[in-house]
Design a protein around this motif. Structure first.
Motif, short mmCIF file in Angstrom:
data_model
loop_
_atom_site.label_atom_id
_atom_site.label_comp_id
_atom_site.label_asym_id
_atom_site.label_seq_id
_atom_site.Cartn_x
_atom_site.Cartn_y
_atom_site.Cartn_z
N GLU A 88 -8.97 -3.12 -1.73
CA GLU A 88 -7.65 -2.65 -1.31
C GLU A 88 -7.71 -2.09 0.11
OE1 GLU A 88 -7.96 -1.44 -5.75
OE2 GLU A 88 -9.21 -1.35 -3.94
N SER A 89 -6.57 -2.13 0.74
CA SER A 89 -6.39 -1.50 2.05
C SER A 89 -4.93 -1.14 2.21
CB SER A 89 -6.86 -2.44 3.17
OG SER A 89 -6.10 -3.62 3.17
N GLY A 90 -4.64 -0.31 3.20
CA GLY A 90 -3.26 0.01 3.52
C GLY A 90 -2.78 1.37 3.09
N GLY A 91 -3.60 2.11 2.35
CA GLY A 91 -3.19 3.44 1.97
C GLY A 91 -3.20 4.39 3.15
N GLY A 92 -2.71 5.61 2.91
CA GLY A 92 -2.71 6.60 3.98
C GLY A 92 -1.74 7.71 3.69
N LEU A 93 -1.46 8.47 4.73
CA LEU A 93 -0.54 9.61 4.66
C LEU A 93 0.78 9.21 5.29
CD1 LEU A 93 0.08 12.64 4.17
CD2 LEU A 93 -0.95 13.07 6.43
N VAL A 94 1.86 9.45 4.59
CA VAL A 94 3.19 9.10 5.09
C VAL A 94 4.17 10.18 4.67
CG1 VAL A 94 3.77 7.73 3.04
CG2 VAL A 94 4.87 7.21 5.24
N GLN A 95 5.21 10.37 5.46
CA GLN A 95 6.24 11.33 5.11
C GLN A 95 7.19 10.74 4.06
OE1 GLN A 95 8.12 12.48 8.83
NE2 GLN A 95 6.83 14.31 8.93
N ALA A 96 7.80 11.61 3.31
CA ALA A 96 8.78 11.18 2.32
C ALA A 96 9.86 10.32 3.01
CB ALA A 96 9.42 12.38 1.65
N GLY A 97 10.22 9.23 2.34
CA GLY A 97 11.17 8.30 2.92
C GLY A 97 10.53 7.17 3.69
N GLY A 98 9.24 7.29 3.95
CA GLY A 98 8.54 6.27 4.71
C GLY A 98 8.08 5.11 3.84
N SER A 99 7.33 4.20 4.48
CA SER A 99 6.88 2.98 3.81
C SER A 99 5.39 2.77 4.04
CB SER A 99 7.64 1.77 4.34
OG SER A 99 9.02 1.87 4.07
N LEU A 100 4.78 2.08 3.09
CA LEU A 100 3.41 1.61 3.21
C LEU A 100 3.31 0.25 2.57
CD1 LEU A 100 1.20 4.71 2.29
CD2 LEU A 100 1.36 3.65 4.53
N ARG A 101 2.41 -0.56 3.07
CA ARG A 101 2.14 -1.85 2.46
C ARG A 101 0.66 -1.90 2.07
NH1 ARG A 101 1.67 -7.91 4.95
NH2 ARG A 101 2.64 -9.07 3.21
N LEU A 102 0.41 -1.98 0.79
CA LEU A 102 -0.94 -2.09 0.30
C LEU A 102 -1.32 -3.57 0.16
CD1 LEU A 102 -0.94 0.59 -2.53
CD2 LEU A 102 -1.31 0.89 -0.07
N SER A 103 -2.57 -3.86 0.46
CA SER A 103 -3.10 -5.20 0.28
C SER A 103 -4.32 -5.14 -0.63
CB SER A 103 -3.51 -5.81 1.63
OG SER A 103 -2.41 -5.93 2.49
N CYS A 104 -4.53 -6.21 -1.36
CA CYS A 104 -5.69 -6.32 -2.22
C CYS A 104 -6.25 -7.73 -2.03
CB CYS A 104 -5.31 -6.08 -3.68
SG CYS A 104 -6.61 -6.45 -4.88
N ALA A 105 -7.39 -7.80 -1.38
CA ALA A 105 -8.02 -9.08 -1.09
C ALA A 105 -9.09 -9.39 -2.11
CB ALA A 105 -8.63 -9.06 0.32
N ALA A 106 -9.05 -10.60 -2.63
CA ALA A 106 -10.00 -11.01 -3.66
C ALA A 106 -10.97 -12.03 -3.11
CB ALA A 106 -9.25 -11.60 -4.85
N SER A 107 -12.20 -11.90 -3.48
CA SER A 107 -13.19 -12.91 -3.13
C SER A 107 -13.25 -13.93 -4.27
CB SER A 107 -14.55 -12.28 -2.90
OG SER A 107 -15.00 -11.64 -4.08
N GLY A 108 -13.82 -15.07 -4.00
CA GLY A 108 -13.90 -16.09 -5.04
C GLY A 108 -12.81 -17.12 -4.90
#
Length: 125
Positions: free
Chosen positions: A6-26
């Motif tokens: 996974e990637s894309g987490g972090g600290l954000v203020q209320a009302g904000g946005s984040l996009r998480l990604s999950c990359a798979a091998s194979g």
């Protein structure tokens, strides 16, 4: 299936946005239904969203409906979680998981076969 990262987490203020990604091998990513779970301290791990192998069907927990969008790109072996209008109560470790039998939606974490390491999402008020 291999690893989920996974990637894309972090600290954000209320009302904000984040996009998480999950990359798979194979090379068999498209044969797995995928889910995003979250776990806050002292809480159980809960399913937030899930998506079928093809990506044509999605599931959302009530807490995520209207704010989160799960999607996948099988050509890139990646599943995403777009999170908008974030609230402090969304603060948790978010983890992606793969379910090999293609069942949908699978809410019990014990039915998933592969897990990522998790990414922290913190929403400040």
């Amino acid at each position: 299936q291999g690893q989920l990262v996974e990637s894309g987490g972090g600290l954000v203020q209320a009302g904000g946005s984040l996009r998480l990604s999950c990359a798979a091998s194979g090379r068999t990513f498209s044969s797995y239904a995928m889910g995003w779970f979250r776990q806050a301290p002292g809480e159980e791990r809960d399913l937030v969203a899930a998506i079928t192998r093809s990506g044509r069907s999605t599931y959302y927990a009530d807490s995520a409906k209207g704010r989160f969008t799960i999607s996948r790109d099988n050509a890139k072996n990646t599943v995403y979680l777009q999170m908008n209008s974030l609230k402090p109560e969304d603060t948790a470790v978010y983890t992606c998981a793969a379910e090999s039998e293609g069942r949908f939606p699978v809410r019990d974490p014990r039915d998933y076969d592969y897990w990522g390491q998790g990414t922290q999402v913190t929403v400040s008020s």
